[in-house]
Design a protein around this motif. Structure first.
Motif, mmCIF file in Angstrom:
data_model
loop_
_atom_site.group_PDB
_atom_site.id
_atom_site.type_symbol
_atom_site.label_atom_id
_atom_site.label_comp_id
_atom_site.label_asym_id
_atom_site.label_seq_id
_atom_site.Cartn_x
_atom_site.Cartn_y
_atom_site.Cartn_z
ATOM 1 N N ALA A 148 0.823 -1.218 0.000
ATOM 2 C CA ALA A 148 0.000 0.000 0.000
ATOM 3 C C ALA A 148 0.853 1.263 0.000
ATOM 4 C CB ALA A 148 -0.952 0.005 1.190
ATOM 5 N N ARG A 149 1.818 1.330 0.891
ATOM 6 C CA ARG A 149 2.639 2.545 0.972
ATOM 7 C C ARG A 149 3.432 2.790 -0.304
ATOM 8 N NH1 ARG A 149 6.685 4.510 5.795
ATOM 9 N NH2 ARG A 149 7.304 6.444 4.783
ATOM 10 N N PRO A 150 4.246 1.836 -0.760
ATOM 11 C CA PRO A 150 5.032 2.144 -1.965
ATOM 12 C C PRO A 150 4.170 2.421 -3.194
ATOM 13 C CG PRO A 150 5.364 -0.153 -1.296
ATOM 14 C CD PRO A 150 4.580 0.522 -0.220
ATOM 15 N N ASN A 151 3.062 1.714 -3.348
ATOM 16 C CA ASN A 151 2.193 1.962 -4.501
ATOM 17 C C ASN A 151 1.557 3.343 -4.435
ATOM 18 O OD1 ASN A 151 2.725 -0.545 -5.573
ATOM 19 N ND2 ASN A 151 0.819 -1.471 -4.890
ATOM 20 N N THR A 152 1.095 3.717 -3.257
ATOM 21 C CA THR A 152 0.449 5.019 -3.092
ATOM 22 C C THR A 152 1.443 6.148 -3.303
ATOM 23 O OG1 THR A 152 -1.180 4.076 -1.581
ATOM 24 C CG2 THR A 152 -0.877 6.459 -1.498
ATOM 25 N N VAL A 153 2.616 6.034 -2.696
ATOM 26 C CA VAL A 153 3.631 7.083 -2.836
ATOM 27 C C VAL A 153 4.065 7.204 -4.296
ATOM 28 C CG1 VAL A 153 6.001 7.746 -2.219
ATOM 29 C CG2 VAL A 153 4.414 6.958 -0.446
ATOM 30 N N ALA A 154 4.266 6.090 -4.957
ATOM 31 C CA ALA A 154 4.659 6.121 -6.375
ATOM 32 C C ALA A 154 3.594 6.828 -7.211
ATOM 33 C CB ALA A 154 4.897 4.704 -6.887
ATOM 34 N N HIS A 155 2.346 6.535 -6.937
ATOM 35 C CA HIS A 155 1.266 7.187 -7.687
ATOM 36 C C HIS A 155 1.224 8.690 -7.400
ATOM 37 C CE1 HIS A 155 -2.576 7.554 -9.753
ATOM 38 N NE2 HIS A 155 -2.875 8.417 -8.807
ATOM 39 N N LEU A 156 1.289 9.032 -6.141
ATOM 40 C CA LEU A 156 1.177 10.455 -5.774
ATOM 41 C C LEU A 156 2.343 11.275 -6.292
ATOM 42 C CD1 LEU A 156 -0.225 10.177 -2.146
ATOM 43 C CD2 LEU A 156 -1.461 10.889 -4.205
#
Length: 163
Positions: A148-156
């Motif tokens: 969740a964290r790496p995917n969200t940060v990458a998207h943002l």
């Protein structure tokens, strides 16, 4: 108890900002895109968080929003109050004064057992929300959903896509 959907949106946004590196800020449009939310309405929620001292608004080309304080210093109750306001969910109108034996000068908000029960329940609810922090929620999400964290940060941050 029914809360405004902005509470959910605001909490998710705070968790996302807790995951951002350093002093990175994120635009409301980018957050809205992540969750497919109406940007103008999400921005209203984020502005309420700014007014409450939970977020700061950063101007400039890389501007947007960021947490105003450490995520372990932001409680779920802080976010709820910022969006919903400080008013208690239950409001005793003192209708007992209109009933048999009612007294016009009695403070029924304090003496009515129904009012006391409702206030006790709200206090328990608020106490529980005050015990939970944005940091605690972020950590729990990371343990349960490691991507969740790496995917969200990458998207943002535009370095990949949220999966």
């Amino acid at each position: 108890m029914k809360m405004n959907q902005g509470v959910e949106w605001a909490l998710h946004c705070c968790v996302n900002m807790a995951w951002l590196p350093g002093d990175a800020s994120i635009s409301s449009a980018r957050l809205a895109e992540l969750y497919k939310l109406p940007p103008a309405y999400l921005n209203k929620q984020l502005q309420a968080l700014v007014r409450a001292g939970i977020l700061v608004s950063v101007s400039g080309p890389k501007g947007g929003f960021q947490l105003a304080r450490r995520p372990d210093r932001i409680t779920v109750l802080d976010v709820v109050v910022a969006i919903e306001g400080r008013e208690m969910a239950f409001r005793c109108d003192g209708i007992l004064k209109n009933g048999p034996g009612g007294e016009m000068d009695e403070d029924y908000a304090r003496s009515c057992l129904i009012s006391q029960s409702m206030r006790h329940a709200e206090l328990a609810w608020r106490t529980e929300l005050a015990r939970q922090t944005v940091a605690g929620i972020a950590q729990s999400i990371e343990r349960r959903f490691p991507e969740a964290r790496p995917n969200t940060v990458a998207h943002l941050l535009g370095t990949g896509s949220a999966g």
